[in-house]
Design an enzyme around this catalytic site. Structure first.
Site: not given
Ligand code: PMP
Length: 295
Positions: A154
């Protein structure tokens, strides 16, 4: 909305007024998007405030730091402990938690930073994409090439892609974008993973050009526990023909139904799909009710 004059944030070892938290104009992170973050939620449960999957999120923050060579000295345990303290100081139970690790030193070079800073912010945030089923449009922007950036990290800079894709779709009157990968396969949303339901089974994109979200993993587990088949595979938009429903998953968005993708309208209301059943189980899990039910 994110803070008021009383809100506290955690910055570099101290709890400080959120409105006083600042970053310098010469910070390396600001110039190059060279920072990493997390999106986490805490929920009020019968056993008190509980951060959902704190360990997974803070492990991913460590992984993101390593991916871009950003030094980071806090352990997962310390981060979890600080976050619980911060929630308490702000009297928050249901909350969104945003840790950000950034290179705040004045630095215009293209070298790994030699130190980092940590902000943890918390605020009250409803479901990011709302409660209504979404109308998506396939974006003219692709997800970043995984050979160009560590796509499973991220990294702040990756979110320029998300901002422009989401804004472009909204500018054309849709609720949100759906992005393909560099090979034309459906990847994910700007901030959420995508699932669709066809012939009683669920499908989602595999590892490759997506962030394999923690919510995505949770939904896969919940589905399999409920005897629902989930297949991770590459698929083109054409394969969505004949699907009866779809949904997005993410920490901020939780589980949200999808009503249409461009001219493809799903035939069944979201409430009658597997996605809605899983949304209910997800809510029960994060609020502690599912544990209580099965205990
Ligand atoms: N894809 C992207 C590009 C994201 O930014 C997120 C949010 N973190 C997700 C998927 C979903 O991830 P998570 O379930 O870990 O929040």
């Amino acid at each position: 909305m994110y803070f008021n004059p009383d809100t506290l944030a955690f910055v570099d070892g101290e709890f400080v007024k959120a409105e006083a938290a600042q970053v310098g104009a010469y910070a390396q992170s600001l110039h190059y998007g060279y920072a990493v973050f997390e999106g986490i939620r805490a929920y009020a449960t019968s056993a008190g405030t509980r951060i959902f999957k704190a360990e997974e999120h803070y492990e991913r923050l460590h992984y993101s730091c390593r991916s871009i060579g950003l030094p980071f000295k806090y352990s997962v345990e310390e981060l979890t402990d600080i976050t619980y303290q911060l929630l308490e100081k702000n009297n928050l139970a249901d909350a969104y938690i945003r840790p950000l690790v950034y290179a705040g030193e004045p630095n215009m070079t293209l070298k790994h930073a030699s130190s980092s800073n940590l902000l943890i912010a918390v605020w009250d945030w409803g479901k990011y994409l709302g409660d209504q089923s979404l109308r998506l449009s396939i974006s003219p922007y692709q997800r970043p090439n995984p050979k160009a950036v560590p796509i499973e990290a991220k990294v702040s800079g990756h979110y320029v892609n998300s901002i422009i894709a989401s804004s472009e779709a909204k500018g054309r009157g849709f609720d949100e974008a759906l992005l393909l990968d560099m090979n034309g396969y459906v990847a994910e949303g700007p901030g959420a993973n995508f699932f669709f339901e066809k012939n009683g089974e669920l499908f989602t994109a595999p590892q490759g050009s997506i962030l394999r979200g923690i919510t995505r993993n949770t939904i896969i587990d919940l589905a399999r526990e409920a005897g629902i088949s989930v297949t991770e595979k590459f698929f083109t938009p054409d394969e969505l023909q004949g699907a009866i429903g779809a949904f997005y998953t993410g920490t901020a968005a939780e589980v949200v139904g999808i009503a249409a993708i461009d001219e493809l309208e799903f035939s069944v209301p979201f409430s009658e799909t597997l996605g809605a059943q899983l949304a209910e189980r997800y809510r029960a899990l994060v609020t502690g009710a599912l544990v209580a039910q099965t205990a």
